[in-house]
Design a protein around this motif. Sequence first.
Motif, short mmCIF file in Angstrom:
data_model
loop_
_atom_site.label_atom_id
_atom_site.label_comp_id
_atom_site.label_asym_id
_atom_site.label_seq_id
_atom_site.Cartn_x
_atom_site.Cartn_y
_atom_site.Cartn_z
N ARG A 36 -19.29 -24.34 40.01
CA ARG A 36 -18.99 -23.03 40.71
C ARG A 36 -19.06 -21.79 39.66
O ARG A 36 -17.76 -21.92 38.97
N TYR A 69 -25.99 -34.34 45.74
CA TYR A 69 -25.52 -32.87 45.46
C TYR A 69 -26.64 -31.79 46.08
O TYR A 69 -27.85 -32.15 45.76
N PRO A 95 -19.41 -31.34 40.67
CA PRO A 95 -19.57 -29.96 41.00
C PRO A 95 -19.49 -28.81 40.13
O PRO A 95 -19.06 -28.99 39.12
N ASP A 120 -22.42 -28.63 44.96
CA ASP A 120 -21.32 -29.75 45.57
C ASP A 120 -21.77 -30.55 46.64
O ASP A 120 -22.98 -30.40 46.85
#
Length: 366
Positions: A192, A312, A190, A221
């Motif tokens: 961010r 994802y 993932p 994610d």
Amino acid sequence: MSDLEQLKSDALTQIEAAGDADALEAVRVAFLGKQGSISVLLKTLGKMTPEERQTQGPAIQGLRAAVADAIADKKTTLENAELDARLATEKLDLTLPAPDSPQGSIHPVSQVMDELAEIFADLGFAVATGPEIEDDWHNFTALNMAETHPARAMHDTFYFPDVDADGRRMLLRTHTSPVQIRAMQAQGAPIRIIAPGRVYRSDSDATHTPMFHQVEGLVIDKGIHLGHLKWTLETFFKAFFEREDITLRLRPSYFPFTEPSVEVDVGYSNEGDRRVVGGHGDEPGYDWMELGGSGMVNARVLEFAGIDPDEYQGFAFGLGIDRIAMLKYGMNDLRAFFDGDPRWLRHYGFSPFDQPTLSAGVGAKA
Ligand code: DAH
């Protein structure tokens, strides 16, 4: 006194009297240079009888060595004196007090970038960067803009004449979106991240400068949907503008790298000649203003970057930093941002001590 002793005493007197490196060099040339008096004496050795040479040789060599040593010593003395003189004149008193008024200031763009990083860090985002000199694969192709895609033409791209080792055309990145690709390739899912930075387009008028700033956001994610996007942007804008009455409108749009794509509008009203963010754009006295683009990352983009779109998904957004800086701090001419006028910076700049922090507030006062 013998001739040699006389010569030695002359030389030592002159060496002692030399006041600087040039004078000393002149003495050296006069005695030890090619035509120097000691050098000339040395040459006479060849014409002497062996007996004469036995006594004269060591005497002349000794004279040469003594004079050379004296010159070297004097040279060291002169250099030390020069260093002492410099140290005395170039002395810096570090105990002097700082100037009464602070001299520099933080540019609003830097300030806003720090504010962005602070707010998004609290939401778990890291700051990613990419090169401003990009290749067309990262800037366009991997973002689902093939060579013939019309969006390429809309970007007013500055191209370089060169291609890189892979035959990719080099350019000044037209947006921060290529950092999405680089981040996905480098770290996989993932993810961010936000990616603030400079971007370039061949465009210039009152509201456009050839260089400007964007911040990209990317979340990858499992189970990510548009609701996460809207919450994230709303939470960010509330923290950034420091008010709770922020209303966002996600308006259907199109970007090649997102599907679906939305443009993000915020409600605002006019106070005098200034736009103030806040309120619902459909209410009387209010309107909507566009702040940026966003959407769910296109499955093709995930594939280009090596992430499995069946496992994802994610959202992305891109905001103009200069634009939100103007809105927050009330400047109305974008071009003044990059004029480097110290009066403008004194007025709109920030104190280096005004670090944005969530606890003390991200709304530093200019
Ligand atoms: N890269 C777009 C531009 O410069 C802005 C943008 C739109 C970025 C949508 C995004 C996005 O990440 O999802 O015009």
